[in-house]
Scaffold this motif. Structure first.
Motif, PDB file in Angstrom:
ATOM      1  N   UNK B 173      -8.551 -43.060 -11.848  1.00  0.00           N
ATOM      2  CA  UNK B 173      -7.432 -44.015 -11.896  1.00  0.00           C
ATOM      3  C   UNK B 173      -6.307 -43.502 -12.794  1.00  0.00           C
ATOM      4  N   UNK B 174      -5.075 -43.836 -12.422  1.00  0.00           N
ATOM      5  CA  UNK B 174      -3.913 -43.377 -13.194  1.00  0.00           C
ATOM      6  C   UNK B 174      -3.957 -43.896 -14.631  1.00  0.00           C
ATOM      7  N   UNK B 175      -4.608 -45.018 -14.846  1.00  0.00           N
ATOM      8  CA  UNK B 175      -4.715 -45.553 -16.201  1.00  0.00           C
ATOM      9  C   UNK B 175      -5.687 -44.781 -17.074  1.00  0.00           C
ATOM     10  N   UNK B 176      -6.522 -43.974 -16.445  1.00  0.00           N
ATOM     11  CA  UNK B 176      -7.507 -43.200 -17.215  1.00  0.00           C
ATOM     12  C   UNK B 176      -7.046 -41.765 -17.472  1.00  0.00           C
ATOM     13  N   UNK B 177      -6.480 -41.122 -16.451  1.00  0.00           N
ATOM     14  CA  UNK B 177      -6.150 -39.693 -16.574  1.00  0.00           C
ATOM     15  C   UNK B 177      -4.725 -39.419 -16.095  1.00  0.00           C
ATOM     16  N   UNK B 178      -3.916 -38.890 -16.983  1.00  0.00           N
ATOM     17  CA  UNK B 178      -2.584 -38.434 -16.632  1.00  0.00           C
ATOM     18  C   UNK B 178      -2.456 -36.942 -16.899  1.00  0.00           C
ATOM     19  N   UNK B 179      -1.226 -36.448 -16.860  1.00  0.00           N
ATOM     20  CA  UNK B 179      -0.986 -35.025 -17.095  1.00  0.00           C
ATOM     21  C   UNK B 179       0.157 -34.846 -18.085  1.00  0.00           C
ATOM     22  N   UNK B 180       0.195 -33.686 -18.701  1.00  0.00           N
ATOM     23  CA  UNK B 180       1.291 -33.320 -19.591  1.00  0.00           C
ATOM     24  C   UNK B 180       2.208 -32.353 -18.842  1.00  0.00           C
ATOM     25  N   UNK B 181       3.494 -32.624 -18.889  1.00  0.00           N
ATOM     26  CA  UNK B 181       4.485 -31.677 -18.366  1.00  0.00           C
ATOM     27  C   UNK B 181       5.105 -30.974 -19.571  1.00  0.00           C
ATOM     28  N   UNK B 182       4.722 -29.712 -19.770  1.00  0.00           N
ATOM     29  CA  UNK B 182       5.229 -28.936 -20.910  1.00  0.00           C
ATOM     30  C   UNK B 182       6.033 -27.757 -20.358  1.00  0.00           C
ATOM     31  N   UNK B 183       7.283 -27.700 -20.719  1.00  0.00           N
ATOM     32  CA  UNK B 183       8.170 -26.687 -20.140  1.00  0.00           C
ATOM     33  C   UNK B 183       7.693 -25.269 -20.431  1.00  0.00           C
ATOM     34  N   UNK B 184       7.115 -25.052 -21.602  1.00  0.00           N
ATOM     35  CA  UNK B 184       6.676 -23.701 -21.956  1.00  0.00           C
ATOM     36  C   UNK B 184       5.622 -23.187 -20.984  1.00  0.00           C
ATOM     37  N   UNK B 185       4.743 -24.074 -20.551  1.00  0.00           N
ATOM     38  CA  UNK B 185       3.638 -23.652 -19.696  1.00  0.00           C
ATOM     39  C   UNK B 185       4.013 -23.571 -18.220  1.00  0.00           C
ATOM     40  N   UNK B 186       5.008 -24.343 -17.820  1.00  0.00           N
ATOM     41  CA  UNK B 186       5.244 -24.556 -16.386  1.00  0.00           C
ATOM     42  C   UNK B 186       6.543 -23.986 -15.853  1.00  0.00           C
ATOM     43  N   UNK B 187       7.414 -23.491 -16.704  1.00  0.00           N
ATOM     44  CA  UNK B 187       8.783 -23.169 -16.290  1.00  0.00           C
ATOM     45  C   UNK B 187       8.869 -22.133 -15.179  1.00  0.00           C
ATOM     46  N   UNK B 188       7.938 -21.198 -15.104  1.00  0.00           N
ATOM     47  CA  UNK B 188       7.967 -20.075 -14.169  1.00  0.00           C
ATOM     48  C   UNK B 188       7.603 -20.482 -12.748  1.00  0.00           C
ATOM     49  N   UNK B 189       7.020 -21.664 -12.564  1.00  0.00           N
ATOM     50  CA  UNK B 189       6.362 -22.041 -11.306  1.00  0.00           C
ATOM     51  C   UNK B 189       7.378 -22.595 -10.313  1.00  0.00           C
ATOM     52  N   UNK B 190       7.523 -21.926  -9.168  1.00  0.00           N
ATOM     53  CA  UNK B 190       8.525 -22.391  -8.190  1.00  0.00           C
ATOM     54  C   UNK B 190       8.135 -23.702  -7.517  1.00  0.00           C
ATOM     55  N   UNK B 191       6.904 -24.157  -7.712  1.00  0.00           N
ATOM     56  CA  UNK B 191       6.496 -25.434  -7.120  1.00  0.00           C
ATOM     57  C   UNK B 191       6.552 -26.583  -8.123  1.00  0.00           C
ATOM     58  N   UNK B 192       6.991 -26.329  -9.352  1.00  0.00           N
ATOM     59  CA  UNK B 192       6.844 -27.359 -10.395  1.00  0.00           C
ATOM     60  C   UNK B 192       7.727 -28.570 -10.127  1.00  0.00           C
ATOM     61  N   UNK B 193       8.886 -28.377  -9.523  1.00  0.00           N
ATOM     62  CA  UNK B 193       9.746 -29.525  -9.218  1.00  0.00           C
ATOM     63  C   UNK B 193       9.066 -30.475  -8.237  1.00  0.00           C
ATOM     64  N   UNK B 194       8.487 -29.907  -7.209  1.00  0.00           N
ATOM     65  CA  UNK B 194       7.745 -30.710  -6.226  1.00  0.00           C
ATOM     66  C   UNK B 194       6.563 -31.417  -6.888  1.00  0.00           C
ATOM     67  N   UNK B 195       5.868 -30.698  -7.756  1.00  0.00           N
ATOM     68  CA  UNK B 195       4.687 -31.280  -8.401  1.00  0.00           C
ATOM     69  C   UNK B 195       5.068 -32.368  -9.408  1.00  0.00           C
ATOM     70  N   UNK B 196       6.205 -32.237 -10.054  1.00  0.00           N
ATOM     71  CA  UNK B 196       6.665 -33.318 -10.942  1.00  0.00           C
ATOM     72  C   UNK B 196       6.930 -34.571 -10.111  1.00  0.00           C
ATOM     73  N   UNK B 197       7.528 -34.389  -8.948  1.00  0.00           N
ATOM     74  CA  UNK B 197       7.726 -35.534  -8.054  1.00  0.00           C
ATOM     75  C   UNK B 197       6.400 -36.171  -7.660  1.00  0.00           C
ATOM     76  N   UNK B 198       5.438 -35.332  -7.329  1.00  0.00           N
ATOM     77  CA  UNK B 198       4.095 -35.836  -7.007  1.00  0.00           C
ATOM     78  C   UNK B 198       3.503 -36.599  -8.193  1.00  0.00           C
ATOM     79  N   UNK B 199       3.682 -36.066  -9.392  1.00  0.00           N
ATOM     80  CA  UNK B 199       3.121 -36.710 -10.587  1.00  0.00           C
ATOM     81  C   UNK B 199       3.736 -38.082 -10.825  1.00  0.00           C
TER      82      UNK B 199
END
Lengths: 286, 286
Positions: B173-199
């Motif tokens: 459930x979304x109330x139990x587990x979320x995610x961290x969006x950290x620019x340092x870890x994710x900036x290189x990923x060409x799919x990150x914009x799409x995945x942020x939308x999914x998140x």
């Protein structure tokens, strides 16, 4: 030695950076004595020795040049620097053709100084492939776009995953642009198995995008600059055999090139290093 | 200062590792004087100061604790070590609740020594989330799974992309587990914009998986070990504003936490560092 072992060993290629301590004649002699049939060469030592002389040397030793490293560095925005990069890449194609290899490895280049525009840099890579692809194909050389580990995205290569490399390569005919599958750069990616299947295409050689398959292991801690910390096969975290099985399932039967940048290997006797590479290759890849 | 600037500044949170040279009282005082309303805390300094005392200290300074770093390290195969990790994570949940934060950041853990089984390690992360999720939710705390840069996949975190983190989080459930969006870890990923939308899901807060948004810039060369080389905002390759716009388009309106591990910042006066963080935040994120 079983037939299976002999067959696999026939596919082993030694990238010369693995034994940087060796001159080109030492490399040719060392590989011939070890029964290694392929070598991956780098432009700088080949140019220093002379391209025609290097081609003759390896041919006379009975070796096949499996790849030439490397062209690329396509991301400059400055027109003069872009033109110079393209010109240098045409020279790299010519050198590959002279060495008798069909594979020119390309490292795309990082972000220009001060830029944060990754999508723009990636488009400039595509533009360069469009310019160089026909030139290379006419000379029997395929451009092999190499996705590098994401830790190099800023300063070395804006193409970080096999999916990205394939997105770029698939804009062009398979005979012009392929990809490099290098375990060091791709091992962490949970989609890499799927993407290797995609790269294989129908499984027919003419349709496959897999232009080269390179091995190194992942060891920690990373050294300063993160460039020279590749591990000897079997020393690290990469399931090398899984990778071999995946590229073979995708139809790849070409050379398997060992490319390890590691000063600890360079400090040793080259013959010992190559013997260890062969042992580790049979133990962890076969 | 415009209303827009004031609004954005209200969302700025200072992760205490950015000013490691500060004690907890210095951190509380420094943030209050700088008009920074949020802090991200780490377990070790909080435990050393006393959890209840730390909670009182930051509350009395008018600060909100935006996250507690960190739980996790779920990948051991040894049963005793797994049990100890789960027990330690329950304690981390209790500490988060005591500090009044809803967000416990989780770093999944790397491969056990000698292992090459990434899929197996990732499944053990899922198993741990299943055990801890209900415990955390009962205490008003959400587990915030953080994908770390692929260069940490072997020794620190087998979850390397936002897509992977979401694949894991969405089992719960979304109330139990979320995610961290950290620019340092994710900036290189060409799919990150799409995945942020999914998140972001439907854009409603209850459905969003974005539990935290953290900023650091990517600078090179990487230092030995690759851990302490994060860049001050604006010094590197990351388009920080693009990231903010993407998480906001995905519906996120929560804290924006600055978390920079960099010995050059630690060697300076903390007040100067925080003033620079605020300036850079307004210039590069606002």
């Amino acid at each position: 030695m079983s037939d299976g072992t002999a067959g696999l060993l026939d596919r082993l290629s030694l990238n010369q950076e693995t034994v940087r301590q060796w001159s080109l004649p030492e490399l040719a002699d060392g590989c011939a004595r070890a029964g290694v049939r392929g070598v991956g060469l780098w432009r700088a030592p080949v140019q220093e020795y002379g391209v025609a002389a290097a081609a003759r040397l390896v041919r006379d030793a009975g070796l096949r040049v499996t790849s030439l490293c490397r062209g690329g560095f396509f991301t400059a925005t400055d027109p003069a620097r872009r033109a110079a990069a393209l010109e240098d890449n045409r020279a790299a194609v010519d050198e590959a053709a002279a060495l008798g290899t069909t594979t020119l490895v390309l490292v795309s280049g990082g972000l220009p100084p001060g830029s944060r525009d990754l999508p723009g840099a990636r488009e400039r890579v595509a533009d360069a492939l469009a310019e160089l692809g026909p030139y290379a194909a006419e000379r029997g050389v395929r451009l092999a776009l190499e996705p590098l580990h994401p830790m190099y995205a800023a300063d070395r290569c804006v193409v970080s995953t096999l999916a990205q490399a394939l997105d770029l390569a698939e804009r062009f005919p398979a005979g012009q642009v392929g990809v490099v599958v290098d375990t060091y750069h791709l091992w962490w990616d949970d989609t890499v198995g799927t993407q290797i299947g995609r790269a294989g295409g129908t499984g027919e050689e003419a349709a496959s995008r897999i232009a080269a398959f390179q091995l190194a292991d992942w060891v920690t801690p990373l050294p300063e600059g993160a460039l020279l910390g590749r591990g000897q096969l079997g020393d690290g975290a990469v399931d090398l055999r899984w990778f071999r099985e995946r590229v073979e399932t995708a139809g790849y039967r070409g050379p398997i090139e060992v490319e390890i940048f590691n000063p600890a290997l360079w400090a040793r006797d080259g013959t010992d290093v190559l013997a260890e590479v062969v042992d580790r290759f049979l133990a962890h890849v076969g």
